[in-house]
Enzyme design. Structure first.
Site, short mmCIF file in Angstrom:
data_model
loop_
_atom_site.label_atom_id
_atom_site.label_comp_id
_atom_site.label_asym_id
_atom_site.label_seq_id
_atom_site.Cartn_x
_atom_site.Cartn_y
_atom_site.Cartn_z
N CYS A 157 37.44 34.50 36.01
CA CYS A 157 38.11 35.54 36.80
C CYS A 157 37.93 35.26 38.28
CB CYS A 157 37.49 36.89 36.44
SG CYS A 157 38.18 38.27 37.37
N LEU A 158 39.01 35.38 39.05
CA LEU A 158 38.92 35.15 40.50
C LEU A 158 37.96 36.13 41.17
CD1 LEU A 158 42.70 34.48 41.35
CD2 LEU A 158 40.84 32.80 41.26
N GLN A 182 42.45 43.97 42.07
CA GLN A 182 41.62 42.89 42.60
C GLN A 182 41.87 42.68 44.09
OE1 GLN A 182 42.85 40.21 39.20
NE2 GLN A 182 40.89 39.30 39.74
N GLY A 218 46.52 34.49 36.72
CA GLY A 218 46.86 35.90 36.69
C GLY A 218 46.09 36.65 37.76
N HIS A 224 41.72 44.83 34.21
CA HIS A 224 41.51 45.16 35.62
C HIS A 224 42.18 46.49 35.98
CE1 HIS A 224 39.42 41.67 37.19
NE2 HIS A 224 40.30 40.84 36.67
N HIS A 253 43.56 40.31 29.97
CA HIS A 253 42.53 40.23 31.01
C HIS A 253 42.96 41.04 32.25
CE1 HIS A 253 39.49 37.82 33.47
NE2 HIS A 253 40.25 38.37 34.41
N GLU A 254 44.22 40.83 32.67
CA GLU A 254 44.70 41.53 33.87
C GLU A 254 44.85 43.03 33.60
OE1 GLU A 254 44.43 39.92 36.45
OE2 GLU A 254 44.33 37.95 35.48
ZN ZN Z 1 40.11 38.81 36.43
#
Ligand code: ZN
Length: 175
Positions: A91-92, A51, A46, A137, A133-134
């Site tokens: 998380c990226l 981000q 995701g 963000h 999660h997304e």
């Molecule tokens: Zn993330």
């Protein structure tokens, strides 16, 4: 195909809330497509527009493992949630950190596609968790905010050690 740069914690831009999309134009479609390219290039499941430094309420997901089931959510809103559970996340934008977060494992989401067409979808398991999660963000939140106080204190200590090391003002800390 365009890959975007992924911002990393503690970049302050990750803390700003995203604005709802009003114009469903070709720029929006390109953003969604670029987010998917970036997601696949980084082997994630995701990714949200903030981000990539774009403060619009857009997120993409693909949990197929084979880049075959892209999902795009514009202006997502969770309208029902059920079955809370502790799930390990990463998380990226926060490389190298994993932690258990309490999330609903079943959600119903209302969103629009890149053409502005509204839809509702039921998500379960990792898909439900990934969406939440997304969506964090989009609100300027990170999963590490939801970790236990103990974990957060340890992360902060590690961060301070890194900072001291970078500025060279302290001797090497242990651990
Ligand atoms: Zn993330």
């Amino acid at each position: 195909m365009a890959q975007l740069e992924i911002l990393e914690y503690p970049d302050p831009r990750l803390r700003r809330p995203a604005a709802p999309v009003i114009e469903f134009d070709s720029g929006l479609a390109r953003l969604a497509s670029d987010l998917l390219d970036t997601l696949y290039a980084n082997a994630g499941i995701g990714l949200s527009a903030p981000q990539a430094g774009n403060l619009r309420q857009v997120l993409v997901m693909d949990l197929s493992g084979s880049a075959s089931e892209p999902q795009v959510f514009v202006n997502p809103e969770i309208i029902a949630r059920a079955a809370p559970g502790l799930v390990e996340e990463s998380c990226l934008s926060v490389p190298g950190v994993t932690g258990n977060v309490l999330r609903a494992t079943r959600v119903r989401v209302r969103a629009a596609d890149t053409a502005g067409l509204p839809f509702e979808r039921d998500l379960e398991g990792m898909a439900a968790v990934c969406l939440q999660h997304e969506m964090d963000h989009l609100a300027g939140k990170l999963f590490i905010d939801r970790l236990s106080l103990f974990r957060r204190l340890r992360l902060r200590a590690a961060e301070n050690r890194t900072r001291r090391r970078q500025t060279g003002t302290a001797a090497e800390a242990s651990g």
